[in-house]
Motif scaffolding. Structure first.
Motif, PDB file in Angstrom:
ATOM      1  N   GLY A 251       0.873  -1.160  -0.023  1.00  0.00           N
ATOM      2  CA  GLY A 251       0.003   0.268   0.029  1.00  0.00           C
ATOM      3  C   GLY A 251       0.908   1.379   0.032  1.00  0.00           C
ATOM      4  N   ALA A 252       0.526   2.135  -0.866  1.00  0.00           N
ATOM      5  CA  ALA A 252       1.225   3.220  -1.121  1.00  0.00           C
ATOM      6  C   ALA A 252       0.328   4.646  -0.797  1.00  0.00           C
ATOM      7  CB  ALA A 252       2.088   3.632  -2.515  1.00  0.00           C
ATOM      8  N   GLY A 253      -0.242   4.598   0.382  1.00  0.00           N
ATOM      9  CA  GLY A 253      -0.894   5.642   0.972  1.00  0.00           C
ATOM     10  C   GLY A 253      -0.010   6.378   1.695  1.00  0.00           C
ATOM     11  N   ALA A 254      -0.565   7.319   2.491  1.00  0.00           N
ATOM     12  CA  ALA A 254       0.260   8.017   3.617  1.00  0.00           C
ATOM     13  C   ALA A 254       0.850   7.008   4.469  1.00  0.00           C
ATOM     14  CB  ALA A 254      -0.630   9.017   4.538  1.00  0.00           C
ATOM     15  N   ALA A 255       0.101   6.006   5.115  1.00  0.00           N
ATOM     16  CA  ALA A 255       0.953   5.123   6.116  1.00  0.00           C
ATOM     17  C   ALA A 255       2.111   4.360   5.487  1.00  0.00           C
ATOM     18  CB  ALA A 255      -0.091   4.059   6.360  1.00  0.00           C
ATOM     19  N   GLY A 256       1.794   3.749   4.065  1.00  0.00           N
ATOM     20  CA  GLY A 256       2.917   3.070   3.650  1.00  0.00           C
ATOM     21  C   GLY A 256       3.986   3.946   2.964  1.00  0.00           C
ATOM     22  N   LEU A 257       3.875   5.134   2.637  1.00  0.00           N
ATOM     23  CA  LEU A 257       5.051   6.052   2.149  1.00  0.00           C
ATOM     24  C   LEU A 257       5.556   6.494   3.184  1.00  0.00           C
ATOM     25  CD1 LEU A 257       2.970   7.629  -0.809  1.00  0.00           C
ATOM     26  CD2 LEU A 257       5.105   5.954  -0.883  1.00  0.00           C
ATOM     27  N   VAL A 258       5.221   6.872   4.169  1.00  0.00           N
ATOM     28  CA  VAL A 258       5.870   7.545   5.473  1.00  0.00           C
ATOM     29  C   VAL A 258       6.775   6.352   6.079  1.00  0.00           C
ATOM     30  CG1 VAL A 258       5.775   8.158   7.966  1.00  0.00           C
ATOM     31  CG2 VAL A 258       4.396   9.384   5.869  1.00  0.00           C
ATOM     32  N   ALA A 259       6.190   5.252   6.070  1.00  0.00           N
ATOM     33  CA  ALA A 259       7.141   4.011   6.876  1.00  0.00           C
ATOM     34  C   ALA A 259       8.200   3.804   5.897  1.00  0.00           C
ATOM     35  CB  ALA A 259       6.003   2.630   6.854  1.00  0.00           C
ATOM     36  N   ALA A 260       7.910   3.869   4.581  1.00  0.00           N
ATOM     37  CA  ALA A 260       9.185   3.510   3.445  1.00  0.00           C
ATOM     38  C   ALA A 260      10.304   4.779   3.788  1.00  0.00           C
ATOM     39  CB  ALA A 260       8.299   3.592   2.091  1.00  0.00           C
ATOM     40  N   LEU A 261       9.825   5.952   4.060  1.00  0.00           N
ATOM     41  CA  LEU A 261      10.787   6.988   4.024  1.00  0.00           C
ATOM     42  C   LEU A 261      11.470   6.904   5.305  1.00  0.00           C
ATOM     43  CD1 LEU A 261       8.669  10.108   2.929  1.00  0.00           C
ATOM     44  CD2 LEU A 261      10.712   9.044   1.917  1.00  0.00           C
ATOM     45  N   VAL A 262      10.895   6.442   6.476  1.00  0.00           N
ATOM     46  CA  VAL A 262      11.731   6.057   7.584  1.00  0.00           C
ATOM     47  C   VAL A 262      12.748   5.007   7.520  1.00  0.00           C
ATOM     48  CG1 VAL A 262      11.331   5.529  10.221  1.00  0.00           C
ATOM     49  CG2 VAL A 262       9.807   7.357   8.970  1.00  0.00           C
ATOM     50  N   ALA A 263      11.751   3.851   6.857  1.00  0.00           N
ATOM     51  CA  ALA A 263      12.808   2.609   6.963  1.00  0.00           C
ATOM     52  C   ALA A 263      13.987   3.014   5.948  1.00  0.00           C
ATOM     53  CB  ALA A 263      11.936   1.473   6.348  1.00  0.00           C
ATOM     54  N   ALA A 264      13.838   3.786   4.948  1.00  0.00           N
ATOM     55  CA  ALA A 264      14.986   4.008   3.976  1.00  0.00           C
ATOM     56  C   ALA A 264      15.989   4.871   4.722  1.00  0.00           C
ATOM     57  CB  ALA A 264      14.344   4.663   2.661  1.00  0.00           C
ATOM     58  N   GLU A 265      15.603   5.648   5.390  1.00  0.00           N
ATOM     59  CA  GLU A 265      16.349   6.501   6.084  1.00  0.00           C
ATOM     60  C   GLU A 265      17.397   5.512   7.202  1.00  0.00           C
ATOM     61  OE1 GLU A 265      15.412   9.277   9.428  1.00  0.00           O
ATOM     62  OE2 GLU A 265      16.668  10.826   8.334  1.00  0.00           O
ATOM     63  N   ALA A 266      17.042   4.577   7.646  1.00  0.00           N
ATOM     64  CA  ALA A 266      17.784   3.708   8.301  1.00  0.00           C
ATOM     65  C   ALA A 266      18.505   2.541   7.548  1.00  0.00           C
ATOM     66  CB  ALA A 266      16.958   2.929   9.398  1.00  0.00           C
ATOM     67  N   GLY A 267      18.578   2.929   6.236  1.00  0.00           N
ATOM     68  CA  GLY A 267      19.185   2.083   5.599  1.00  0.00           C
ATOM     69  C   GLY A 267      18.727   0.687   5.142  1.00  0.00           C
ATOM     70  N   LEU A 268      17.099   0.719   5.036  1.00  0.00           N
ATOM     71  CA  LEU A 268      16.568  -0.897   4.695  1.00  0.00           C
ATOM     72  C   LEU A 268      16.110  -1.013   3.434  1.00  0.00           C
ATOM     73  CD1 LEU A 268      14.081  -1.715   7.393  1.00  0.00           C
ATOM     74  CD2 LEU A 268      16.016  -2.721   6.918  1.00  0.00           C
TER      75      LEU A 268
ATOM     76  N   GLU B   4       7.676  17.562  11.649  1.00  0.00           N
ATOM     77  CA  GLU B   4       8.509  18.162  11.668  1.00  0.00           C
ATOM     78  C   GLU B   4       9.563  17.493  10.793  1.00  0.00           C
ATOM     79  OE1 GLU B   4       9.530  19.487  15.635  1.00  0.00           O
ATOM     80  OE2 GLU B   4       7.783  20.710  16.006  1.00  0.00           O
ATOM     81  N   TRP B   5       9.941  16.194  10.830  1.00  0.00           N
ATOM     82  CA  TRP B   5      10.882  15.495  10.289  1.00  0.00           C
ATOM     83  C   TRP B   5      10.458  15.450   8.739  1.00  0.00           C
ATOM     84  CZ3 TRP B   5      10.144  10.712   7.292  1.00  0.00           C
ATOM     85  CH2 TRP B   5      11.234  10.149   7.125  1.00  0.00           C
ATOM     86  N   LEU B   6       9.207  15.295   8.387  1.00  0.00           N
ATOM     87  CA  LEU B   6       8.719  15.127   7.016  1.00  0.00           C
ATOM     88  C   LEU B   6       9.007  16.693   6.307  1.00  0.00           C
ATOM     89  CD1 LEU B   6       5.487  13.319   7.013  1.00  0.00           C
ATOM     90  CD2 LEU B   6       7.483  12.718   5.896  1.00  0.00           C
ATOM     91  N   ALA B   7       9.009  17.918   7.216  1.00  0.00           N
ATOM     92  CA  ALA B   7       9.169  19.173   6.619  1.00  0.00           C
ATOM     93  C   ALA B   7      10.558  19.312   6.638  1.00  0.00           C
ATOM     94  CB  ALA B   7       8.426  20.197   7.714  1.00  0.00           C
ATOM     95  N   GLU B   8      11.615  18.933   7.517  1.00  0.00           N
ATOM     96  CA  GLU B   8      12.932  19.294   7.311  1.00  0.00           C
ATOM     97  C   GLU B   8      13.649  18.482   6.432  1.00  0.00           C
ATOM     98  OE1 GLU B   8      13.875  18.927  11.714  1.00  0.00           O
ATOM     99  OE2 GLU B   8      12.403  20.592  11.894  1.00  0.00           O
ATOM    100  N   LYS B   9      13.259  16.952   6.506  1.00  0.00           N
ATOM    101  CA  LYS B   9      14.015  16.034   5.715  1.00  0.00           C
ATOM    102  C   LYS B   9      13.618  15.981   4.323  1.00  0.00           C
ATOM    103  CE  LYS B   9      16.805  14.329   8.442  1.00  0.00           C
ATOM    104  NZ  LYS B   9      17.951  13.513   8.803  1.00  0.00           N
ATOM    105  N   HIS B  10      12.305  15.998   4.182  1.00  0.00           N
ATOM    106  CA  HIS B  10      11.523  15.730   2.869  1.00  0.00           C
ATOM    107  C   HIS B  10      10.933  17.031   2.118  1.00  0.00           C
ATOM    108  CE1 HIS B  10      12.842  11.922   3.062  1.00  0.00           C
ATOM    109  NE2 HIS B  10      12.573  11.810   4.263  1.00  0.00           N
ATOM    110  N   GLY B  11      11.004  18.088   2.854  1.00  0.00           N
ATOM    111  CA  GLY B  11      10.372  19.338   2.192  1.00  0.00           C
ATOM    112  C   GLY B  11       8.853  19.491   2.165  1.00  0.00           C
ATOM    113  N   LEU B  12       8.018  18.856   3.130  1.00  0.00           N
ATOM    114  CA  LEU B  12       6.691  18.976   3.022  1.00  0.00           C
ATOM    115  C   LEU B  12       6.474  20.087   4.065  1.00  0.00           C
ATOM    116  CD1 LEU B  12       7.156  16.026   2.383  1.00  0.00           C
ATOM    117  CD2 LEU B  12       4.396  15.634   3.281  1.00  0.00           C
ATOM    118  N   ALA B  13       5.848  21.352   3.325  1.00  0.00           N
ATOM    119  CA  ALA B  13       5.700  22.492   4.050  1.00  0.00           C
ATOM    120  C   ALA B  13       4.524  22.543   4.750  1.00  0.00           C
ATOM    121  CB  ALA B  13       5.880  23.632   3.102  1.00  0.00           C
ATOM    122  N   PHE B  14       4.475  22.173   5.883  1.00  0.00           N
ATOM    123  CA  PHE B  14       2.946  22.143   6.718  1.00  0.00           C
ATOM    124  C   PHE B  14       2.956  23.514   7.284  1.00  0.00           C
ATOM    125  CE2 PHE B  14       4.101  17.518   6.877  1.00  0.00           C
ATOM    126  CZ  PHE B  14       2.852  17.009   6.483  1.00  0.00           C
TER     127      PHE B  14
END
Ligand SMILES: Cc1cc2nc3c(=O)[nH]c(=O)nc-3n(C[C@H](O)[C@H](O)[C@H](O)COP(=O)(O)OP(=O)(O)OC[C@H]3O[C@@H](n4cnc5c(N)ncnc54)[C@H](O)[C@@H]3O)c2cc1C
Length: 465
Positions: A21-38, A109-119
């Protein structure tokens, strides 16, 4: 279509983390996991990731954020957690409530700082049930922008998203541990993918009429307003594995979708002083309790329809919403100079509508409470020209799902975590309890974004240890 099967002799592809699933849950999880090198692999049945996330207003509640501090808004995760439980009448899973209320602020805040989502935080409107202005959104205040920006961030991070691939079979080894999935392409071809961890981020069962009829009978056959691809796959796999479930009768509904146009009519039509009547010209509920619980009440009226009755002043307020303007352009709005004329245009019994509206007006003048418990004190009177829209009740999204712990691990009925299996967003049980009335605005994206992040972190931790 969902199946549980033993793993094949060899998988076509092996990876460490598969996210379904590539909705908000799947994509946020993927970004976090990728940052950890997964190097997560995301599987999405649609050609372009959309999900219910794209259909939403993209508004996410969070407490104690830097945007709130900059605006001088005092708030805390503890206060937020109390608000969630107050709406759910204390019936939401406390561990989960606390975990998501704490995690969501730092995650935005992490999504804003690391990935440019301007909340930014919405300051000029306090959503019902929230003790502070804490709804955050991107510039367009749309879920389409949210999911597009998350996908863009995932692409920038080099995350592989396999689209037009429906996960159908969950492979489970002899010890009961999920070890992979088989995906099916639109042309019928199949591929098997082995994985050390699997995150179910494929939302709930709103798009599965049989499951809705079984679990939320009051909305059987009602319009589903969410993403049609969310067909309960996570729930079906989980149940087949002996996973515990929670609050399956919980959902967010809406009692004001123009019929037959299928366009959302803002609930401001009611909160600003309007009421709903049925085909007999009678009121049938305390509309002020909330739009979510009103869905089933409208669905239960003769013909499954009701009429939202308001006036031209309220229509002016409602016109700030694009959906309302669209519904009006399609002829959904009926207006008339008198109740008699309005009843005639709607095909309602004129005497009944006149009597109903006279009673409502008298209650407003006296500041009284009606037989359903709606308090009309201070509610503005309606003045001609009067307006109406024929509406139906709709299911937005389901709130129950697989029971998870504070690490987003799916729990077995015996209370232990099922090794390697995680759930987030609408696939997991939410924080709204078992009733429609338990849904606090924003609970949907809250559990998608916060629990998605929690799952990504938890999976990364296990891999490191
Ligand atoms: C009209 C509307 C308005 C809303 N407004 C708000 C709001 O303002 N704020 C809020 O907090 N919530 C809102 N919600 C709720 C919110 O949209 C959801 O709670 C949230 O988007 C859920 O995110 P998710 O990632 O779990 O699911 P989704 O965004 O639905 O993503 C799930 C994805 O999984 C895919 N999928 C499903 N099954 C499979 C499979 N077997 N294989 C591969 N892929 C699969 C789907 O195609 C989909 O892309 C709204 C919902 C609706 C319908």
């Amino acid at each position: 279509m969902t199946r549980i099967a033993a793993p094949p002799a060899a998988f076509d592809l092996e990876t460490r983390l598969v996210i379904i699933g590539a909705g908000a849950a799947g994509l946020v999880a993927a970004l976090v996991a990728a940052e950890a090198g997964l190097e997560p692999l995301v599987i999405e049945r649609d050609a372009v990731p959309s999900g219910s996330t794209a259909l939403s207003a993209g508004l996410i509640p969070a407490a104690g954020t830097r945007w709130q501090r900059e605006a001088g808004i005092s708030d805390s995760p503890e206060l937020f957690a109390r608000d969630i439980q107050a709406k759910a009448k204390g019936k939401a899973e406390p561990i989960l409530v606390e975990a998501v209320a704490r995690a969501i602020g730092p995650r935005l805040e992490w999504l804003a700082e690391k990935h440019g989502l301007a909340f930014s935080v919405i300051e000029n409107f306090r959503y019902p049930g929230h003790s502070a202005a804490r709804m955050h959104g991107l510039a367009s205040r749309s879920g389409r922008e949210l999911v597009d920006r998350l996908r863009h961030a995932a692409e920038e991070a080099g995350i592989a998203i396999i689209t037009q691939a429906r996960a159908e079979t969950l492979h489970v080894d002899a010890a009961g541990r999920p070890v992979g999935v088989t995906i099916t392409r639109p042309d019928g071809t199949r591929e098997s993918i082995g994985a050390e961890a699997i995150l179910l981020a494929c939302n709930g069962y709103g798009g599965n009429p049989a499951l809705v009829a079984k679990l939320i009978p009051s909305l059987a056959g009602a319009l589903y307003f969410g993403h049609p691809g969310n067909q309960g796959d996570a729930l079906l796999w989980g149940e087949a594995l002996g996973a515990a479930t929670r609050d399956l009768s919980g959902y967010q509904g809406h009692g004001s979708v123009a019929h037959p146009h299928g366009i959302l009519i803002t609930w401001a039509t009611i909160t600003e002083g309007g009421v709903q009547v049925n085909r007999d010209g009678q009121r049938f509920s305390n509309e002020a309790e909330g739009y979510s619980e009103q869905a089933a009440r409208v669905a239960g009226q003769p013909g499954g329809v009701a009429y939202s009755i308001f006036d031209v002043h309220i229509a002016g307020v409602a016109r700030q919403f694009e959906d309302f303007r669209l519904a009006e352009a399609q002829g959904a709005l009926v207006s008339a100079g008198s109740w008699l004329e309005l009843a005639g245009k709607l095909g309602l019994d004129a005497a009944a509508l006149e009597a109903t509206m006279a009673e409502v007006d008298a209650l407003k003048v006296a500041g009284g409470c009606d037989m359903f418990g709606r308090d009309f004190a201070g509610v503005p009177r309606l003045t001609a020209p009067f307006c109406a829209v024929r509406v139906e009740g709709a299911l937005f999204h389901t709130q129950g799902g697989l029971a998870v712990n504070a690490e987003a691990q799916v729990l077995h009925e015996n209370g232990s975590a099922i090794p390697g299996l995680y759930a987030a967003g609408g696939a997991a049980c939410g924080v709204s309890g078992p009733e429609a009335s338990g849904y606090l605005s924003g609970n949907g994206l809250l559990t998608a974004v916060a629990l998605g992040g929690i799952a990504g972190e938890a999976i990364a931790r296990i891999r490191k240890s």
